[in-house]
Design an enzyme around this catalytic site. Structure first.
Site, PDB file in Angstrom:
ATOM      1  CG  HIS A  75      32.038  34.149  14.926  1.00  0.00           C
ATOM      2  ND1 HIS A  75      30.822  34.295  14.306  1.00  0.00           N
ATOM      3  CD2 HIS A  75      31.910  34.689  16.152  1.00  0.00           C
ATOM      4  CE1 HIS A  75      29.987  34.918  15.135  1.00  0.00           C
ATOM      5  NE2 HIS A  75      30.630  35.181  16.250  1.00  0.00           N
ATOM      6  CE1 TYR A 203      28.866  34.729   5.903  1.00  0.00           C
ATOM      7  CE2 TYR A 203      28.362  36.186   4.072  1.00  0.00           C
ATOM      8  CZ  TYR A 203      29.127  35.876   5.175  1.00  0.00           C
ATOM      9  OH  TYR A 203      30.147  36.711   5.556  1.00  0.00           O
ATOM     10  N   PRO A 295      30.370  43.249  -0.323  1.00  0.00           N
ATOM     11  CG  PRO A 295      28.499  43.995   0.845  1.00  0.00           C
ATOM     12  CD  PRO A 295      29.162  44.076  -0.477  1.00  0.00           C
ATOM     13  CE  LYS A 299      38.245  37.238   2.433  1.00  0.00           C
ATOM     14  NZ  LYS A 299      38.368  36.896   3.841  1.00  0.00           N
ATOM     15  CE1 TYR A 387      32.848  34.862   5.335  1.00  0.00           C
ATOM     16  CE2 TYR A 387      33.897  34.385   7.447  1.00  0.00           C
ATOM     17  CZ  TYR A 387      32.905  35.023   6.706  1.00  0.00           C
ATOM     18  OH  TYR A 387      31.995  35.830   7.341  1.00  0.00           O
TER      19      TYR A 387
HETATM   20  C1  PHB Z   1      28.640  42.644   8.897  1.00  0.00           C
HETATM   21  O1  PHB Z   1      28.586  42.168  10.035  1.00  0.00           O
HETATM   22  O2  PHB Z   1      28.344  43.833   8.676  1.00  0.00           O
HETATM   23  C2  PHB Z   1      29.038  41.756   7.779  1.00  0.00           C
HETATM   24  C3  PHB Z   1      29.455  40.470   8.047  1.00  0.00           C
HETATM   25  C4  PHB Z   1      29.816  39.640   7.006  1.00  0.00           C
HETATM   26  C5  PHB Z   1      29.758  40.084   5.713  1.00  0.00           C
HETATM   27  C6  PHB Z   1      29.356  41.395   5.434  1.00  0.00           C
HETATM   28  C7  PHB Z   1      28.994  42.225   6.471  1.00  0.00           C
HETATM   29  O3  PHB Z   1      30.087  39.242   4.701  1.00  0.00           O
END
Ligand code: PHB
Ligand code: APR
Length: 401
Positions: A75, A203, A295, A299, A387
């Site tokens: 990505h 997000y 989450p 990280k 990130y």
């Molecule tokens: C996930 O795909 O479970 C996931 C992806 C990004 C995040 C947290 C969880 O920031």
């Protein structure tokens, strides 16, 4: 009673313990893994799924990247949805070509377990009453398995036993300090065999709370909703979940969203937590045993991997060059990177979630901060470089920087 002898005894068979085992094996260092759960339980746990480039590089170095290379999804950007509008953060464009890889932690764990099996390495699963002793002198471990008592004498103990493990809890109180922040909400996660709503992660900051659209593959999606901690999974039927997710999305995503039956649904609390130091004589803490991040910045697994990069390097240096330098620097090096990731995860969490009792002023400030970040090259770069993962350098492991 059986007495065993090894160089490094690893407690915990999560990604941290398994990765350390694999790297030590590659370097010809003896180790065993002791895990309290069953192999089936460990390999089925559903966790997050974003790997930084340095984590991918480390898995490659450990020789467990075959599936990752085949099925991982690179990505180069993420979307942030706020005020009903999506804004793309061009991760690669802002970080000289770096990217992240979407590949589930469940798969990372399975790949590592398979490599372990193929190499015939020793793991004790379903070990009861695991205890660690003598790490300021001559370390050893004891545990029970199938009614038999074991003692493992070793040079070092790697505490990779997660947040609820016994290693951190075994350190004398006057030798350890912990820092903690608990967030007043949780994430309700749903896994479903439906194509993702978008090619990239979204997000979502909305009046109704945070949401995240993620994925595991082109046909499997992972979605999350911010929910009150008082909510129970039973309160959330699939219908209610999809309805609420739709309510937090923009028009285009609402139209693209494919819904279907959930194959996993759970609520996880959010926590920031750091242990200082991370080394106690011959006991090293790594991964969730030493620190937890919410989450939001993805990280958790990446920090576990960077601890293991430092720890494996330090142990290899000790055994091959008779040098204690890496061991002595372990805690300080890890904590530098850990605190930066803690800050980033806390900041993302703070910025994108609704907090109860937030005043209208607080909300306006947050919206202005997000508008600033999204509208400024410097702001976007700050987000992107955190990130994709901050660089780290160690002797035998050349991290991408
Ligand atoms: C996930 O795909 O479970 C996931 C992806 C990004 C995040 C947290 C969880 O920031
Ligand atoms: N004895 C032996 N094993 C134990 C004990 C014990 N007393 N206590 C816990 N364990 C095991 C757990 O059953 C688990 O399998 O230690 C393992 C720890 O694994 P994880 O919790 O996955 O932690 P870690 O390997 O550090 O991985 C970090 O996991 O929680 C996510 O976000 C986190 O992605 C990050 C990753």
């Amino acid at each position: 009673m059986e007495i065993l002898q090894t160089q490094v005894a690893i407690i915990g068979s999560g990604p941290a313990g398994l990765l350390l085992g694999q790297l030590l094996y590659k370097a010809g260092i003896e180790h065993i893994i002791i895990e309290q759960r069953s192999a089936d339980y460990v390999s089925a746990r559903i966790r997050a799924g974003i790997l930084e480039q340095v984590s991918v590089d480390l898995l490659e170095k450990a020789g467990v990247d075959k599936q990752l290379k085949e099925f991982g999804l690179p990505h180069t950007g993420i979307e942030i949805l706020t005020g009903g509008e999506k804004h793309r953060i061009d991760l690669s464009g802002l970080t000289q070509g770096k990217q992240v890889t979407v590949y589930g932690q469940t798969e990372v764990t399975k790949d590592l377990m398979q490599a372990r099996e193929e190499a015939n390495l020793t793991s004790f699963y379903e070990a009861d009453d695991v205890k660690v002793y003598g790490f300021y002198g001559k370390p050893y471990i004891s545990f029970n398995k199938d009614g038999k008592f074991y003692q493992v004498n070793c040079d070092f103990i790697a505490g990779c036993d997660g947040y609820h493990g016994i290693c951190r809890a075994s350190v004398p109180e006057d030798k350890i300090k912990t820092f903690e922040k608990v967030y007043p909400f949780g994430w309700l996660g749903v896994l479903a065999d439906v194509p993702p709503v978008s090619d990239e992660l979204i997000y979502v900051q909305s009046e109704r709370g945070f949401a995240l659209c993620s994925m595991r593959s082109e046909i499997r999606s992972r979605y999350y909703l911010q929910v009150p901690l008082t909510d129970k999974v039973e309160d959330w039927s699939d219908e209610r979940f999809w309805e609420e997710l739709k309510n937090r999305l923009d028009k285009e995503s609402q139209e693209n969203l494919v819904t279907g039956p959930s194959i996993e649904k759970s609520i996880a609390p959010l926590r920031s937590f750091v242990t200082e130091p991370m080394r106690f004589g011959k006991l090293f803490l790594a991964g969730d045993a030493a620190h937890i991040v919410p989450p939001t910045g993805a990280k958790g697994l990446n920090l576990a991997a960077s601890d293991i990069a430092y720890l494996s390097d330090a142990l290899i240096e000790f055994y091959t060059q008779n040098s204690e330098e890496g061991i002595n620097q372990y805690s300080e090096k890890c904590l530098k990177r850990v605190w930066k990731a803690e800050r980033f995860s806390w900041w993302m969490t703070h910025l994108l979630h609704r907090f109860e009792g937030e005043s209208e002023f607080d909300l306006k400030i947050k919206q202005a901060e997000l508008a600033y970040v999204l509208g400024s090259h410097a702001g976007q770069t700050t987000l992107a470089e955190n990130y994709v993962g901050l660089p780290y350098e160690i002797n035998n492991f050349q991290a991408a920087s």
